[in-house]
Design a protein around this motif. Structure first.
Motif, PDB file in Angstrom:
ATOM      1  N   SER A   1      52.483  36.454  53.165  1.00  0.00           N
ATOM      2  CA  SER A   1      51.631  37.194  54.068  1.00  0.00           C
ATOM      3  C   SER A   1      51.165  38.339  53.170  1.00  0.00           C
ATOM      4  CB  SER A   1      52.035  37.663  55.241  1.00  0.00           C
ATOM      5  OG  SER A   1      53.162  38.418  55.216  1.00  0.00           O
ATOM      6  N   GLY A   2      50.041  38.863  53.374  1.00  0.00           N
ATOM      7  CA  GLY A   2      49.386  40.107  52.840  1.00  0.00           C
ATOM      8  C   GLY A   2      49.901  41.305  53.673  1.00  0.00           C
ATOM      9  N   LEU A   3      50.040  42.432  53.134  1.00  0.00           N
ATOM     10  CA  LEU A   3      50.411  43.568  53.719  1.00  0.00           C
ATOM     11  C   LEU A   3      49.078  44.361  54.400  1.00  0.00           C
ATOM     12  CD1 LEU A   3      53.232  45.029  51.640  1.00  0.00           C
ATOM     13  CD2 LEU A   3      53.353  43.675  53.576  1.00  0.00           C
ATOM     14  N   ASP A   4      47.734  43.685  53.978  1.00  0.00           N
ATOM     15  CA  ASP A   4      46.761  44.422  54.537  1.00  0.00           C
ATOM     16  C   ASP A   4      45.635  43.441  54.572  1.00  0.00           C
ATOM     17  OD1 ASP A   4      45.205  44.700  51.952  1.00  0.00           O
ATOM     18  OD2 ASP A   4      47.324  45.980  51.336  1.00  0.00           O
ATOM     19  N   GLU A   5      44.457  43.908  54.851  1.00  0.00           N
ATOM     20  CA  GLU A   5      43.460  42.722  55.185  1.00  0.00           C
ATOM     21  C   GLU A   5      42.779  42.201  53.846  1.00  0.00           C
ATOM     22  OE1 GLU A   5      38.981  42.525  57.245  1.00  0.00           O
ATOM     23  OE2 GLU A   5      40.192  44.233  57.489  1.00  0.00           O
ATOM     24  N   ASP A   6      42.684  43.260  52.908  1.00  0.00           N
ATOM     25  CA  ASP A   6      42.415  42.756  51.405  1.00  0.00           C
ATOM     26  C   ASP A   6      43.315  41.780  50.826  1.00  0.00           C
ATOM     27  OD1 ASP A   6      40.024  44.045  51.829  1.00  0.00           O
ATOM     28  OD2 ASP A   6      40.636  45.959  50.243  1.00  0.00           O
ATOM     29  N   ALA A   7      44.616  42.286  51.045  1.00  0.00           N
ATOM     30  CA  ALA A   7      45.457  41.077  50.464  1.00  0.00           C
ATOM     31  C   ALA A   7      45.302  39.901  51.311  1.00  0.00           C
ATOM     32  CB  ALA A   7      46.868  41.835  50.727  1.00  0.00           C
TER      33      ALA A   7
ATOM     34  N   ARG B   1      41.516  39.127  41.799  1.00  0.00           N
ATOM     35  CA  ARG B   1      42.625  39.201  40.831  1.00  0.00           C
ATOM     36  C   ARG B   1      43.404  40.343  40.937  1.00  0.00           C
ATOM     37  NH1 ARG B   1      40.484  36.455  34.849  1.00  0.00           N
ATOM     38  NH2 ARG B   1      39.140  34.952  36.025  1.00  0.00           N
ATOM     39  N   ALA B   2      42.651  41.626  40.960  1.00  0.00           N
ATOM     40  CA  ALA B   2      43.128  43.085  40.823  1.00  0.00           C
ATOM     41  C   ALA B   2      44.351  43.129  41.990  1.00  0.00           C
ATOM     42  CB  ALA B   2      42.409  43.901  40.815  1.00  0.00           C
ATOM     43  N   VAL B   3      43.808  42.592  43.113  1.00  0.00           N
ATOM     44  CA  VAL B   3      44.447  42.758  44.399  1.00  0.00           C
ATOM     45  C   VAL B   3      45.735  41.760  44.223  1.00  0.00           C
ATOM     46  CG1 VAL B   3      44.804  42.247  46.882  1.00  0.00           C
ATOM     47  CG2 VAL B   3      42.571  43.267  45.898  1.00  0.00           C
ATOM     48  N   LEU B   4      45.726  40.667  43.849  1.00  0.00           N
ATOM     49  CA  LEU B   4      46.813  39.634  43.856  1.00  0.00           C
ATOM     50  C   LEU B   4      47.688  40.113  42.660  1.00  0.00           C
ATOM     51  CD1 LEU B   4      44.561  36.265  43.597  1.00  0.00           C
ATOM     52  CD2 LEU B   4      46.187  37.047  45.426  1.00  0.00           C
ATOM     53  N   HIS B   5      47.377  40.927  41.925  1.00  0.00           N
ATOM     54  CA  HIS B   5      48.588  41.579  40.807  1.00  0.00           C
ATOM     55  C   HIS B   5      49.121  42.618  41.311  1.00  0.00           C
ATOM     56  CE1 HIS B   5      48.449  39.570  36.684  1.00  0.00           C
ATOM     57  NE2 HIS B   5      47.141  38.866  37.182  1.00  0.00           N
ATOM     58  N   GLU B   6      48.904  43.136  42.557  1.00  0.00           N
ATOM     59  CA  GLU B   6      49.548  44.419  43.114  1.00  0.00           C
ATOM     60  C   GLU B   6      50.638  43.905  44.111  1.00  0.00           C
ATOM     61  OE1 GLU B   6      46.165  46.390  44.760  1.00  0.00           O
ATOM     62  OE2 GLU B   6      45.431  47.106  42.901  1.00  0.00           O
ATOM     63  N   PRO B   7      51.895  44.960  44.336  1.00  0.00           N
ATOM     64  CA  PRO B   7      52.853  44.371  45.258  1.00  0.00           C
ATOM     65  C   PRO B   7      52.330  44.635  46.766  1.00  0.00           C
ATOM     66  CG  PRO B   7      53.048  46.634  44.305  1.00  0.00           C
ATOM     67  CD  PRO B   7      52.096  46.089  43.706  1.00  0.00           C
TER      68      PRO B   7
END
Length: 331
Positions: free
Chosen positions: A250-256, A205-211
């Motif tokens: 798409s995510g900007l990094d692997e965790d995203a 959730r924390a990752v999904l809340h980040e730009p």
């Protein structure tokens, strides 16, 4: 899960996810729609006609008006409202359109009905780069778009927030069924973040809340670029909005990227398939619900699935900088 029309829980205060009009309500609504179809110039894109539709929405049957008002206040845990037994034209429908960018400009009974109900929720808007900025758009299978992730395709349409890339995406999407698919098998798939959130761990959730995410414009848009980096979940951590297109985000990094995959899995687990039949209209809260479509095999014989689509904003003023001339069409 599969449901043609299911009642929602009341966790968030919305007491009805389905309203079936009585015979009397249907007659009263039909009379209201009929007056709109006869109001000159009888064109749904005309500003004067839209004013009439907005004012006419004050005269909806009481139960219908109340359901729409309650839904606009809080869309409930499932984020959808389905209206059934709506009055369509007594005249036979023409063949289902099969051309790209098909829209409705004339105030036919179905087009006027879609505009009337959308106007009861908020302000019906459109986008200049999609379907020529038409207020009422046809969702139909198009041979040239069969394999595309678009409203004209027939492959499975991935879960998405409508116009996720746009800073002023719709608050609501309305889909009115004129003609069902062959054998009534095609389902509109919906999934609410309110249902899925409990299935997502705190770290994700924390990752999904980040730009940390970018979203490309859909194929139906022309001359539009990707969004700026942004979050997929936004707002109150315990009850966030969602903005994602699993085909275009798409995510900007692997965790995203991993977080996106976990989000999709959670949404898929709580999905519902809604089979619309003639005279049904579903409104989807585009802020908390993603939607898609199962794959199907159109015949392009004039009897394929045919929906009218409208977009609705709650706060018309907020998008003023994107609406030339203070109109209803956004750039």
């Amino acid at each position: 899960m599969t449901s043609t029309m299911a009642s929602a829980n009341t966790d968030h205060g919305n007491e009805t996810a389905l309203l079936e009009l009585t015979g009397e309500e249907r007659v009263d609504l039909a009379a209201l729609v009929r007056r709109l179809t006869r109001a000159e110039p009888a064109l749904v894109d005309d500003p004067g006609w839209r004013i009439r539709a907005r004012r006419a929405s004050c005269g909806l049957p009481e139960r219908l008006s109340g359901a729409l008002r309650d839904f606009s206040h809080d869309a409930g845990p499932d984020g959808t409202l389905t209206l059934s037994n709506l009055p369509l034209s007594p005249d036979p429908l023409p063949p289902t359109p099969t051309v790209r960018d098909s829209v409705e400009r004339v105030a036919t009974t179905p087009a006027a009905l879609a505009m009337l109900l959308g106007s009861a929720l908020g302000t019906v808007v459109a986008y200049r780069n999609e379907k020529q900025g038409a207020m009422v758009q046809n969702v139909v299978p198009v041979p040239a778009l069969a394999d595309s992730q678009s409203n004209g395709g027939s492959v499975r349409l991935e879960f998405h927030t409508e116009n996720a890339f746009h800073p002023h995406r719709p608050d609501y999407v309305g889909l009115l069924c004129l003609r069902p698919a062959h054998e009534d098998l095609v389902g509109t798939q919906v999934a609410s973040i309110r249902r899925a959130l409990a299935l997502i761990n705190e770290e994700t959730r924390a990752v999904l809340h980040e730009p940390r995410f970018l979203t490309e414009a859909p194929p139906s848009f022309r001359s539009a670029g990707p969004s700026d980096p942004g979050p997929v979940l936004d707002g109150a951590p315990e009850d966030p909005d969602i903005c994602v297109d699993f085909h275009a985000t798409s995510g900007l990094d692997e965790d995203a990227e991993k977080s996106l995959a976990q989000l999709r899995e959670a949404l898929w687990a709580v999905r519902t398939d809604v089979v619309l039949r003639p005279g049904d209209m579903i409104f989807v809260d585009n802020r908390i619900v993603v939607h898609g479509r199962v794959a199907f095999s159109p015949r392009y014989d004039g009897a394929d699935r045919w929906l009218h689509r409208v977009f609705v904003h709650l706060d018309h003023r907020r998008s003023r900088g994107y609406r030339p001339g203070n109109g209803a069409v956004l750039i």
